[in-house]
Motif scaffolding. Structure first.
Motif, mmCIF file in Angstrom:
data_model
loop_
_atom_site.group_PDB
_atom_site.id
_atom_site.type_symbol
_atom_site.label_atom_id
_atom_site.label_comp_id
_atom_site.label_asym_id
_atom_site.label_seq_id
_atom_site.Cartn_x
_atom_site.Cartn_y
_atom_site.Cartn_z
ATOM 1 N N ASP A 34 -5.547 8.639 1.213
ATOM 2 C CA ASP A 34 -4.504 7.631 1.397
ATOM 3 C C ASP A 34 -3.915 7.670 2.806
ATOM 4 N N SER A 83 -6.632 -5.807 -1.269
ATOM 5 C CA SER A 83 -6.697 -5.374 0.125
ATOM 6 C C SER A 83 -5.948 -4.074 0.369
ATOM 7 N N GLN A 85 -5.135 0.072 -0.639
ATOM 8 C CA GLN A 85 -5.749 1.264 -1.222
ATOM 9 C C GLN A 85 -4.650 2.199 -1.701
ATOM 10 N N SER A 86 -4.811 2.736 -2.860
ATOM 11 C CA SER A 86 -3.944 3.777 -3.394
ATOM 12 C C SER A 86 -4.826 4.607 -4.312
ATOM 13 N N THR A 87 -5.348 5.713 -3.759
ATOM 14 C CA THR A 87 -6.328 6.505 -4.501
ATOM 15 C C THR A 87 -5.709 7.670 -5.252
ATOM 16 N N GLU A 132 -6.322 6.225 5.249
ATOM 17 C CA GLU A 132 -6.301 4.775 5.051
ATOM 18 C C GLU A 132 -5.092 4.159 5.751
ATOM 19 N N ARG A 156 0.840 -1.205 0.000
ATOM 20 C CA ARG A 156 0.000 0.000 0.000
ATOM 21 C C ARG A 156 0.874 1.255 0.000
ATOM 22 N N GLN A 171 1.409 4.080 -2.892
ATOM 23 C CA GLN A 171 0.879 5.430 -2.665
ATOM 24 C C GLN A 171 1.940 6.501 -2.893
#
Length: 163
Positions: free
Chosen positions: A89, A79, A81-83, A92, A2, A6
């Motif tokens: 982020d 599983s 998240q990298s928005t 998260e 993650r 990110q």
């Protein structure tokens, strides 16, 4: 994974470095947990495997280390998240560190092996530090964000926000 993903969209070197440092350290956590799991399972007999409910895992992986949740769900990139949204982020990431700390708390409640418990306590302490560092990163990012990009005050969505 993650944090390392990110970092590409992070606009500030300071927070990008934070994501790189913590992401790299988390890879060492995977190594530590994998080593513990392997050491605990490598010499199990077939009877011990069956008695401990390890038989379904054993059929597919023998005593190889394969990343699955306690529920048996295999790890997947789904599983993480990298928005690309700095605040989303970092929030998260804060939540992920708290979840990891909680998982270690639960392992400590179940563990009766002092060597395992010591390693888990170390990992738990690192998750607390990561949470604190992500909090610092969030404060840094919040101070740097242009008000047009800040979720709580975006005049293009809310004409009354006072920006």
């Amino acid at each position: 994974m993650r944090y390392l993903n990110q970092r590409f969209a992070m606009p500030w070197d300071e927070v990008r470095g934070l994501l790189t440092d913590i992401g790299t350290e988390e890879l060492s956590h995977v190594e530590m947990i994998g080593t513990i799991v392997y050491q605990l399972t490598r010499n199990l007999t077939v009877d011990e495997i069956k008695k401990q409910g390890f038989d379904k895992y054993f059929v597919d992986h023998t005593t190889g280390v394969y990343p699955v949740a306690a529920s048996g769900t295999p790890w997947s990139a789904m599983s993480i998240q990298s928005t690309g949204d700095t605040l989303a982020d970092l929030f998260e990431d804060l939540a992920a560190e708290q979840k990891a700390r909680k998982t270690y708390d639960n392992i400590l409640r179940l563990s009766d092996d002092p060597d395992v418990s010591d390693a888990i306590r170390f990992l738990r302490a690192r998750e607390v530090v990561h949470f604190q560092r992500f909090g610092e990163g969030l404060r840094f990012a919040t101070d740097k964000l242009d008000s047009k990009n800040y979720y709580a005050c975006n005049p293009s969505f809310d004409k009354n926000c006072g920006c």
